[in-house]
Design an enzyme around this catalytic site. Structure first.
Site, PDB file in Angstrom:
ATOM      1  N   ASN A 118      29.744 100.529  61.260  1.00  0.00           N
ATOM      2  CA  ASN A 118      28.438 100.944  61.784  1.00  0.00           C
ATOM      3  C   ASN A 118      27.805 102.095  60.991  1.00  0.00           C
ATOM      4  OD1 ASN A 118      30.128 102.934  62.622  1.00  0.00           O
ATOM      5  ND2 ASN A 118      29.892 102.569  64.820  1.00  0.00           N
ATOM      6  N   HIS A 145      29.121 108.256  61.072  1.00  0.00           N
ATOM      7  CA  HIS A 145      29.786 109.006  62.138  1.00  0.00           C
ATOM      8  C   HIS A 145      28.929 110.218  62.467  1.00  0.00           C
ATOM      9  CE1 HIS A 145      32.786 111.370  64.348  1.00  0.00           C
ATOM     10  NE2 HIS A 145      32.323 112.395  63.662  1.00  0.00           N
ATOM     11  N   GLU A 182      35.408 119.418  63.740  1.00  0.00           N
ATOM     12  CA  GLU A 182      35.301 118.459  62.633  1.00  0.00           C
ATOM     13  C   GLU A 182      34.823 119.140  61.348  1.00  0.00           C
ATOM     14  OE1 GLU A 182      34.394 114.531  65.447  1.00  0.00           O
ATOM     15  OE2 GLU A 182      32.827 115.279  64.125  1.00  0.00           O
ATOM     16  N   LYS A 225      29.808 106.068  56.111  1.00  0.00           N
ATOM     17  CA  LYS A 225      31.069 105.312  56.086  1.00  0.00           C
ATOM     18  C   LYS A 225      31.152 104.317  54.909  1.00  0.00           C
ATOM     19  CE  LYS A 225      31.843 105.707  61.090  1.00  0.00           C
ATOM     20  NZ  LYS A 225      32.038 104.955  62.367  1.00  0.00           N
ATOM     21  N   TYR A 283      40.553 110.976  63.318  1.00  0.00           N
ATOM     22  CA  TYR A 283      40.337 110.133  64.504  1.00  0.00           C
ATOM     23  C   TYR A 283      41.479 110.213  65.516  1.00  0.00           C
ATOM     24  CZ  TYR A 283      36.073 107.972  62.654  1.00  0.00           C
ATOM     25  OH  TYR A 283      34.798 107.740  62.198  1.00  0.00           O
TER      26      TYR A 283
END
Ligand code: UDP
Ligand code: MG
Length: 140
Positions: free
Chosen positions: A114, A117, A128, A11, A51
């Protein structure tokens, strides 16, 4: 145990801090193999689509803004039990709750930022991966 594939994303908080290599090393050390990889900068539309499952959640709009705030590295990982293995190496969503040694515990900033993913099931991994890569880009 079966050989599986899962989608991993490094990320924006991690690309910004130049720690993509550190993260990939942790994934590889756990026995996961990178069979596809690209660095991209998502548009709002890309993040919203990815998302979509969270669109009713209170954090959705912020999450979309965050995931479009800088470059990301999208990868397909392959290995025994890859979906669960990747989740294990990642650690819990909130770095505060993550086990010692996990990516999120060691490198995550907070519950949103965080660092990684990972798909949460084999079925979602397939979806995905299809969203992010064409078949010819998977070169295991
Ligand atoms: N997230 C957030 N606030 C929350 C929960 C999640 O900002 O209260 C973000 C965080 O970046 C997380 C992502 O939304 O990784 C997707 O949430 P999910 O519950 O799927 O967590 P994950 O599967 O990534 O552990
Ligand atoms: Mg999730």
């Amino acid at each position: 145990m079966a050989t599986e594939r899962t989608l991993s994303i490094i990320k924006p908080d991690a690309t910004e801090r130049n720690i993509t290599g550190k993260i990939i090393t942790k994934l590889e050390d756990a026995g996961l193999r990178v069979i596809a990889s690209k660095r991209v900068w998502w548009k709002k539309k890309d993040a919203k689509e990815f998302y979509e499952v969270h669109k009713e959640r209170p954090f959705y709009e912020e999450l979309v803004a965050y995931m479009t705030s800088g470059p990301i590295v999208i990868q397909v990982l392959e290995g025994e039990n890859a979906v669960a293995k990747n989740r294990e190496v990642m650690g819990a969503t909130n770095p505060v709750d993550a086990e010692p040694g996990t990516i999120r515990k060691e490198l995550g900033v907070n519950i949103e930022r965080n660092s990684v993913h990972g798909s949460d099931s084999v079925e979602n991994a397939k979806k995905e991966i299809d969203m992010c890569f064409s078949n010819k880009e998977l070169v295991g």
